[in-house]
Design a protein around this motif. Structure first.
Motif, PDB file in Angstrom:
ATOM      1  N   SER A 160       0.820  -1.208   0.000  1.00 52.87           N
ATOM      2  CA  SER A 160       0.000   0.000   0.000  1.00 52.87           C
ATOM      3  C   SER A 160       0.856   1.262   0.000  1.00 52.87           C
ATOM      4  N   ALA A 161       2.007   1.200   0.660  1.00 52.87           N
ATOM      5  CA  ALA A 161       2.892   2.364   0.696  1.00 52.87           C
ATOM      6  C   ALA A 161       3.414   2.713  -0.693  1.00 52.87           C
ATOM      7  N   TYR A 162       3.603   1.688  -1.537  1.00 55.78           N
ATOM      8  CA  TYR A 162       4.186   1.913  -2.869  1.00 55.78           C
ATOM      9  C   TYR A 162       3.173   1.713  -3.990  1.00 55.78           C
ATOM     10  N   GLN A 163       1.879   1.695  -3.651  1.00 56.38           N
ATOM     11  CA  GLN A 163       0.871   1.373  -4.646  1.00 56.38           C
ATOM     12  C   GLN A 163       0.811   2.368  -5.800  1.00 56.38           C
ATOM     13  N   ASN A 164       1.240   3.590  -5.581  1.00 52.94           N
ATOM     14  CA  ASN A 164       1.239   4.586  -6.650  1.00 52.94           C
ATOM     15  C   ASN A 164       2.595   4.716  -7.337  1.00 52.94           C
ATOM     16  N   ASP A 165       3.533   3.853  -6.954  1.00 54.29           N
ATOM     17  CA  ASP A 165       4.892   3.926  -7.502  1.00 54.29           C
ATOM     18  C   ASP A 165       5.214   2.717  -8.379  1.00 54.29           C
ATOM     19  N   PHE A 166       5.133   1.535  -7.793  1.00 48.79           N
ATOM     20  CA  PHE A 166       5.404   0.298  -8.516  1.00 48.79           C
ATOM     21  C   PHE A 166       4.899  -0.871  -7.684  1.00 48.79           C
ATOM     22  N   PHE A 167       4.743  -2.020  -8.338  1.00 51.93           N
ATOM     23  CA  PHE A 167       4.351  -3.225  -7.620  1.00 51.93           C
ATOM     24  C   PHE A 167       5.468  -3.643  -6.664  1.00 51.93           C
ATOM     25  N   ILE A 168       5.075  -4.213  -5.525  1.00 50.89           N
ATOM     26  CA  ILE A 168       6.019  -4.807  -4.584  1.00 50.89           C
ATOM     27  C   ILE A 168       5.753  -6.309  -4.560  1.00 50.89           C
TER      28      ILE A 168
ATOM     29  N   ASN B 287      -0.669  -9.833   2.867  1.00 50.52           N
ATOM     30  CA  ASN B 287      -0.735  -8.483   3.430  1.00 50.52           C
ATOM     31  C   ASN B 287       0.286  -7.518   2.839  1.00 50.52           C
ATOM     32  N   GLN B 288       1.475  -8.023   2.533  1.00 56.37           N
ATOM     33  CA  GLN B 288       2.582  -7.130   2.185  1.00 56.37           C
ATOM     34  C   GLN B 288       2.833  -6.975   0.692  1.00 56.37           C
ATOM     35  N   PHE B 289       2.385  -7.926  -0.129  1.00 56.66           N
ATOM     36  CA  PHE B 289       2.779  -7.937  -1.538  1.00 56.66           C
ATOM     37  C   PHE B 289       1.572  -7.923  -2.477  1.00 56.66           C
ATOM     38  N   ASN B 290       1.741  -7.260  -3.619  1.00 55.74           N
ATOM     39  CA  ASN B 290       0.690  -7.262  -4.640  1.00 55.74           C
ATOM     40  C   ASN B 290       1.175  -7.865  -5.953  1.00 55.74           C
ATOM     41  N   SER B 291       2.334  -8.528  -5.893  1.00 57.59           N
ATOM     42  CA  SER B 291       2.861  -9.236  -7.060  1.00 57.59           C
ATOM     43  C   SER B 291       3.617 -10.465  -6.574  1.00 57.59           C
ATOM     44  N   ILE B 292       3.518 -11.551  -7.333  1.00 57.90           N
ATOM     45  CA  ILE B 292       4.257 -12.764  -6.997  1.00 57.90           C
ATOM     46  C   ILE B 292       4.899 -13.340  -8.249  1.00 57.90           C
TER      47      ILE B 292
ATOM     48  N   ASN C 240      -5.673 -13.573  -4.512  1.00 61.10           N
ATOM     49  CA  ASN C 240      -5.223 -12.361  -3.822  1.00 61.10           C
ATOM     50  C   ASN C 240      -5.162 -11.138  -4.736  1.00 61.10           C
ATOM     51  N   LYS C 241      -5.684 -11.303  -5.982  1.00 58.78           N
ATOM     52  CA  LYS C 241      -5.721 -10.196  -6.950  1.00 58.78           C
ATOM     53  C   LYS C 241      -4.332  -9.596  -7.161  1.00 58.78           C
ATOM     54  N   MET C 242      -3.367 -10.438  -7.433  1.00 58.51           N
ATOM     55  CA  MET C 242      -1.972 -10.031  -7.572  1.00 58.51           C
ATOM     56  C   MET C 242      -1.543  -9.937  -9.027  1.00 58.51           C
ATOM     57  N   PHE C 243      -0.491  -9.187  -9.254  1.00 52.88           N
ATOM     58  CA  PHE C 243       0.155  -9.091 -10.563  1.00 52.88           C
ATOM     59  C   PHE C 243       1.119 -10.275 -10.640  1.00 52.88           C
TER      60      PHE C 243
ATOM     61  N   THR D 288      10.690  -6.772  -6.871  1.00 53.09           N
ATOM     62  CA  THR D 288      10.351  -8.105  -6.358  1.00 53.09           C
ATOM     63  C   THR D 288      11.527  -8.702  -5.600  1.00 53.09           C
ATOM     64  N   PHE D 289      11.254  -9.133  -4.373  1.00 54.73           N
ATOM     65  CA  PHE D 289      12.279  -9.796  -3.558  1.00 54.73           C
ATOM     66  C   PHE D 289      12.372 -11.267  -3.950  1.00 54.73           C
ATOM     67  N   TRP D 290      13.604 -11.802  -3.866  1.00 54.92           N
ATOM     68  CA  TRP D 290      13.782 -13.211  -4.232  1.00 54.92           C
ATOM     69  C   TRP D 290      13.683 -14.071  -2.972  1.00 54.92           C
ATOM     70  N   GLY D 291      12.442 -14.262  -2.540  1.00 55.65           N
ATOM     71  CA  GLY D 291      12.177 -15.055  -1.352  1.00 55.65           C
ATOM     72  C   GLY D 291      11.419 -14.249  -0.316  1.00 55.65           C
ATOM     73  N   LEU D 292      10.909 -14.961   0.672  1.00 52.92           N
ATOM     74  CA  LEU D 292      10.054 -14.343   1.677  1.00 52.92           C
ATOM     75  C   LEU D 292      10.788 -14.085   2.994  1.00 52.92           C
ATOM     76  N   THR D 293      11.434 -15.110   3.536  1.00 54.04           N
ATOM     77  CA  THR D 293      12.135 -14.970   4.818  1.00 54.04           C
ATOM     78  C   THR D 293      13.587 -15.397   4.681  1.00 54.04           C
TER      79      THR D 293
END
Length: 373
Positions: free
Chosen positions: A31-39, A61-66, A99-102, A327-332
């Motif tokens: 949500s913080a970057y929703q107007n900038d780029f997908f996270i 909760n944290q990501f809008n792309s996978i 999750n309605k993701m990109f 996009t991060f390469w992995g979750l944890t």
């Protein structure tokens, strides 16, 4: 008077809820970057099958792309010619839809993690150019058509250019030459004309690689072959690349007429025997001095790591008009490939969520960075 007080209380509650809702909404990366780029984040099978509730909550909760970490690579999708295995990939795509993701497919053509049959005939010799073209076309058409309209972007070709700008001497190159890349994009475009198509690579800031990739992009565009973006894998460490080097690469790719995707972001704090590399063929024997933080990061090291990440995100925000997603390469940290590369068995801290699935302080700092822009 009582009615006025009640009305004021309701109005106050509505305002409070509105403010709270805004705070709640801005308290996530997406949500913080929703107007900038997908996270985005890469998902392994554990996350795809939602085996861990904490991990699933972070993803939603944290990501809008996978992006699929492994299950959409050719060795898993088509282990034998004509025999496709889609169960894991189907589950991955369904999760993105839920999750309605990109959703990003990774990767259609890559010299690594490729089934042995792809290049050889029944006698074990290299196939002809015509046969390889047909195999490429069949694989790409079958996979991309299956997920048409659901997968929004594809890493069509992965890691085909070397740092000096030469083409990797893969079997694709040996049999088809440079043309295998335009062919792959042509086949992908045929299969889903609306999906975004990307070229993806590591050490993407090297000048020789930049020059060749830019030339390749311009060549395809001049021939009417669509390419929408260049993926910069961003497997970075504490010293390499410099921000100036990275910025130059972002600008150069954008000037070629494509969007930039930061596709596989992680930041290693561990020493490297040769500098930053993402070539999975590179391995060195375990060395104790290469694994200095088994019991956690010292405070000063953690601060330097946070500042390095902050600097990269400041750069991404500066060029948000050029960047499609980060996009991060992995979750944890526990699942990061950096724990085993290039020295197996190390303990690295390359991602935003720790081994207990808890957000590190960097998450809040990166969110606040976006809110200040």
């Amino acid at each position: 008077m009582k009615q006025v007080i009640i009305s004021l209380s309701i109005a106050t509650l509505a305002i409070s809820n509105s403010v709270f809702g805004q705070q709640e909404k801005s308290a996530t990366l997406k949500s913080a970057y929703q107007n900038d780029f997908f996270i985005g984040t890469a998902l392994g099978l554990s996350q795809i099958y939602e085996s861990d509730k904490q991990e699933s909550k972070i993803v939603a909760n944290q990501f809008n792309s996978i992006v699929a970490e492994n299950c959409m690579k050719s060795m898993f999708l088509q282990p034998q010619e004509g025999q496709f295995f889609f169960e894991d990939a189907d589950k991955f795509v369904a999760l993105g839809e839920k999750n309605k993701m990109f959703t990003i497919g990774h990767t259609l053509i890559w010299h690594s993690q490729l089934p042995d049959w792809f290049f050889i005939d029944k006698n074990g010799k290299d196939v002809s150019p015509e046969v390889l073209k047909q195999r490429m076309k069949n694989h790409i058409h079958t996979v991309v058509t299956r997920y048409k309209g659901k997968v929004k972007g594809w890493d069509v070709v992965n890691e085909a250019i070397m740092e000096d700008g030469s083409y990797r001497k893969s079997k694709f190159y040996e049999i088809l030459g440079e043309e295998f890349i335009p062919l792959a994009f042509k086949y992908a475009q045929e299969a889903d004309p609306k999906a975004e198509l990307y070229y993806n690579d590591y050490n993407e800031w090297h000048l020789g690689k930049i020059e060749t990739v830019v030339k390749m992009v311009k060549n395809m565009k001049s021939r009417g072959i669509r390419i929408d973006g260049v993926g910069m894998q961003a497997h970075v460490d504490m010293t390499s690349p410099t921000l100036a080097e990275y910025e130059k690469a972002i600008v150069k790719y954008a000037q070629a007429g494509v969007k930039v995707n930061i596709t596989e972001l992680d930041l290693s704090v561990l020493p490297s025997p040769w500098g930053t590399s993402a070539n999975v063929a590179d391995k060195v024997e375990y060395d104790e001095k290469m694994n200095p933080y088994v019991n956690g990061l010292p405070k000063d090291v953690e601060e330097k790591w946070e500042n390095r990440y902050m600097d990269f995100f400041k750069l991404f925000l500066k060029h948000k008009d050029k960047i499609r997603r980060v996009t991060f390469w992995g979750l944890t940290d526990s699942q990061s490939w950096k724990n085993d590369f290039p020295v197996k068995g190390r303990t690295d801290y390359a991602l935003f969520f720790d081994r207990k699935c808890e957000a590190k302080p960097i998450v809040e700092k990166i969110i606040k960075l976006a809110e200040k822009k």
